[in-house]
Design a protein around this motif. Structure first.
Motif, mmCIF file in Angstrom:
data_model
loop_
_atom_site.group_PDB
_atom_site.id
_atom_site.type_symbol
_atom_site.label_atom_id
_atom_site.label_comp_id
_atom_site.label_asym_id
_atom_site.label_seq_id
_atom_site.Cartn_x
_atom_site.Cartn_y
_atom_site.Cartn_z
ATOM 1 N N ARG A 55 38.170 -9.076 -16.187
ATOM 2 C CA ARG A 55 37.724 -9.509 -14.761
ATOM 3 C C ARG A 55 38.439 -8.847 -13.950
ATOM 4 N NH1 ARG A 55 35.064 -14.655 -13.586
ATOM 5 N NH2 ARG A 55 35.669 -15.392 -11.421
ATOM 6 N N THR A 114 42.374 -21.188 -0.155
ATOM 7 C CA THR A 114 41.467 -22.118 -0.726
ATOM 8 C C THR A 114 41.379 -22.357 -2.264
ATOM 9 O OG1 THR A 114 39.535 -20.509 -0.905
ATOM 10 C CG2 THR A 114 39.895 -21.802 0.989
ATOM 11 N N PRO A 139 37.025 -19.593 -15.941
ATOM 12 C CA PRO A 139 35.820 -18.730 -15.619
ATOM 13 C C PRO A 139 34.817 -18.924 -16.886
ATOM 14 C CG PRO A 139 37.272 -17.107 -16.438
ATOM 15 C CD PRO A 139 37.831 -18.435 -16.508
ATOM 16 N N ARG A 192 27.218 -20.038 -4.131
ATOM 17 C CA ARG A 192 26.549 -19.716 -5.062
ATOM 18 C C ARG A 192 25.410 -20.585 -5.506
ATOM 19 N NH1 ARG A 192 29.790 -18.671 -10.727
ATOM 20 N NH2 ARG A 192 29.810 -21.071 -10.632
ATOM 21 N N SER A 221 32.895 -15.282 -1.178
ATOM 22 C CA SER A 221 33.093 -15.763 -2.385
ATOM 23 C C SER A 221 32.855 -14.610 -3.425
ATOM 24 C CB SER A 221 31.903 -16.572 -2.948
ATOM 25 O OG SER A 221 32.161 -17.104 -4.191
ATOM 26 N N GLY A 223 33.115 -13.393 -6.150
ATOM 27 C CA GLY A 223 32.408 -13.025 -7.403
ATOM 28 C C GLY A 223 30.865 -12.621 -6.967
HETATM 29 P P1 AMP Z 1 32.576 -17.669 -12.626
HETATM 30 O O1 AMP Z 1 33.751 -18.832 -12.935
HETATM 31 O O2 AMP Z 1 32.864 -16.534 -13.271
HETATM 32 O O3 AMP Z 1 31.341 -18.514 -12.902
HETATM 33 O O4 AMP Z 1 33.005 -17.539 -11.172
HETATM 34 C C1 AMP Z 1 33.381 -18.330 -10.195
HETATM 35 C C2 AMP Z 1 32.903 -18.296 -8.844
HETATM 36 O O5 AMP Z 1 33.414 -19.022 -8.048
HETATM 37 C C3 AMP Z 1 32.635 -16.992 -8.491
HETATM 38 O O6 AMP Z 1 31.685 -16.543 -7.877
HETATM 39 C C4 AMP Z 1 34.233 -17.142 -7.393
HETATM 40 O O7 AMP Z 1 33.987 -15.998 -6.385
HETATM 41 C C5 AMP Z 1 33.954 -18.424 -6.738
HETATM 42 N N1 AMP Z 1 35.185 -18.898 -6.134
HETATM 43 C C6 AMP Z 1 36.229 -19.460 -6.938
HETATM 44 N N2 AMP Z 1 37.298 -19.644 -6.371
HETATM 45 C C7 AMP Z 1 36.862 -19.680 -5.260
HETATM 46 C C8 AMP Z 1 37.431 -19.946 -3.762
HETATM 47 N N3 AMP Z 1 38.647 -20.451 -3.672
HETATM 48 N N4 AMP Z 1 36.745 -19.536 -2.601
HETATM 49 C C9 AMP Z 1 35.443 -19.057 -2.808
HETATM 50 N N5 AMP Z 1 34.679 -18.631 -3.819
HETATM 51 C C10 AMP Z 1 35.352 -19.054 -5.090
#
Ligand code: AMP
Ligand code: MG
Length: 329
Positions: A55, A114, A139, A192, A221, A223
């Motif tokens: 990742r 955050t 994740p 998301r 975000s 991701g």
């Molecule tokens: P996944 O666990 O692979 O489904 O991805 C987690 C999602 O949550 C991703 O799109 C990250 O960008 C988002 N994410 C996790 N922590 C944060 C945060 N502190 N601020 C914004 N987005 C987050």
């Protein structure tokens, strides 16, 4: 390393607890997709998640907690609307982003101030979180960029030999990842989309924004900027109004000896009436539930997946379309 798949009971929970407390990672079920979990306080363990998945190290993780865990020890500045949303939707497939107290490992949020928190409703996930009594960073339990896993077997197919244990909590009923909601501003903003829709949130607290990522911009975000959910075969997607073109391509590829499959919902399958179809199902919840297993079935038997988007595009379909278009890009 041999990867064990174990049903959730006293014995497997004891093993999972031992692995987590010695800095390891465990595959765990949730109601959305399977997660790859580690102790959120342990930087070495969190970094293992990034390594195992491949990742990108600027894509932050969601922290999963038991429903009775005191969230105020992890985050601050929880606005009134967020408290109302917690009451309405948690435990459930909604991840909420707050100002972090900075007590979990910095690697979880990749340097952001955050923290994303989720309280899964899956019974097995709750048992695991209660047993370890720790916030678990997790994740989805797939190799980065690949299709997310919705069964213990999917996790095994991606991570066999790389992790010690997968807790088997059956097939995920949600099927797409949780809604991620920014709760650091005046109003909540969907980062998301997922099963808790923007409409549901707006109905509960009056207002809800939606963040749209633009290529090249600093991602709110992180991701969002990455390739995701891709099956290991060629893919192409058509709008529902272009189903005719999809069938034309299917016939042409089939005539050339290519194992092409149409992937679509039940209504479209009836309309197109071709032979080799991967059917996503009828209702929007069925379609979400089946999406990733259908993409994984596709990559096993097809050389080319020709996806036709469902006609309905609102509600839960916003989340489905977000995943499907990324899978087929
Ligand atoms: P996944 O666990 O692979 O489904 O991805 C987690 C999602 O949550 C991703 O799109 C990250 O960008 C988002 N994410 C996790 N922590 C944060 C945060 N502190 N601020 C914004 N987005 C987050
Ligand atoms: Mg993921």
């Amino acid at each position: 390393m041999n990867t064990k798949i174990m049903k959730i009971d006293g014995r497997s929970l004891e093993l999972a607890d031992k692995i987590i407390k010695s800095g390891g990672v465990v595959g765990m079920p949730t109601e959305t997709v399977y997660g790859l979990g580690a102790n959120a306080f342990d930087t070495g363990a969190v970094e293992k998640i990034f390594r195992i998945k491949g990742r990108p190290n600027d894509n932050p993780l969601i922290v999963h907690i038991h429903k009775d865990y005191d969230i105020s020890t992890l985050v601050s500045d929880v606005p009134d609307y967020a408290a109302a949303l917690q009451k309405a939707f948690l435990p459930g497939p909604l991840t909420m982003v707050y100002k972090s107290r900075g007590v979990v490992s910095k690697s979880v949020s990749c340097g952001l101030d955050t923290l994303a928190i989720r309280i899964p409703s899956h019974e097995g996930a709750q048992k695991f979180l209660k047993y370890v009594n720790l916030p678990i960073a997790a994740p989805s339990a797939n190799i980065s960029k690949h299709v997310s896993p919705t069964s213990a077997e999917h996790v095994f197919n991606d991570l066999n030999g790389k992790i010690e244990l997968i807790l088997d909590g059956g097939k995920c009923t949600g099927g797409i990842e949780s809604t991620v909601l920014d709760c650091t501003g005046e109003i909540p903003v969907v980062l998301r989309s997922g099963l808790i829709t923007r409409e549901m949130i707006a109905r509960t607290v009056g207002e809800c924004g939606e963040y749209v990522y633009k290529d090249g911009a600093r991602a709110l975000s992180p991701g969002m900027k990455y390739k995701h959910y891709s099956p290991n075969c060629r893919t192409v997607m058509f709008a529902n109004s272009e189903a005719g073109k999809a069938i034309e391509l299917y016939s042409k590829e089939r005539a050339n000896g290519v194992r092409a499959y149409i992937l679509c919902d039940d209504a479209t399958a009836v309309k197109t009436a071709v032979e080799d179809i991967i059917n996503l199902g009828k209702t929007e919840t069925e379609i979400a539930e089946n999406l990733y297993s259908a993409l994984r079935e596709g990559e096993e038997k097809a050389e080319l997946i020709i996806a036709i988007a469902p006609e309905k595009q609102d509600g839960v379909m916003v989340g489905v379309m977000n995943r499907l278009s990324k899978a087929c890009s």
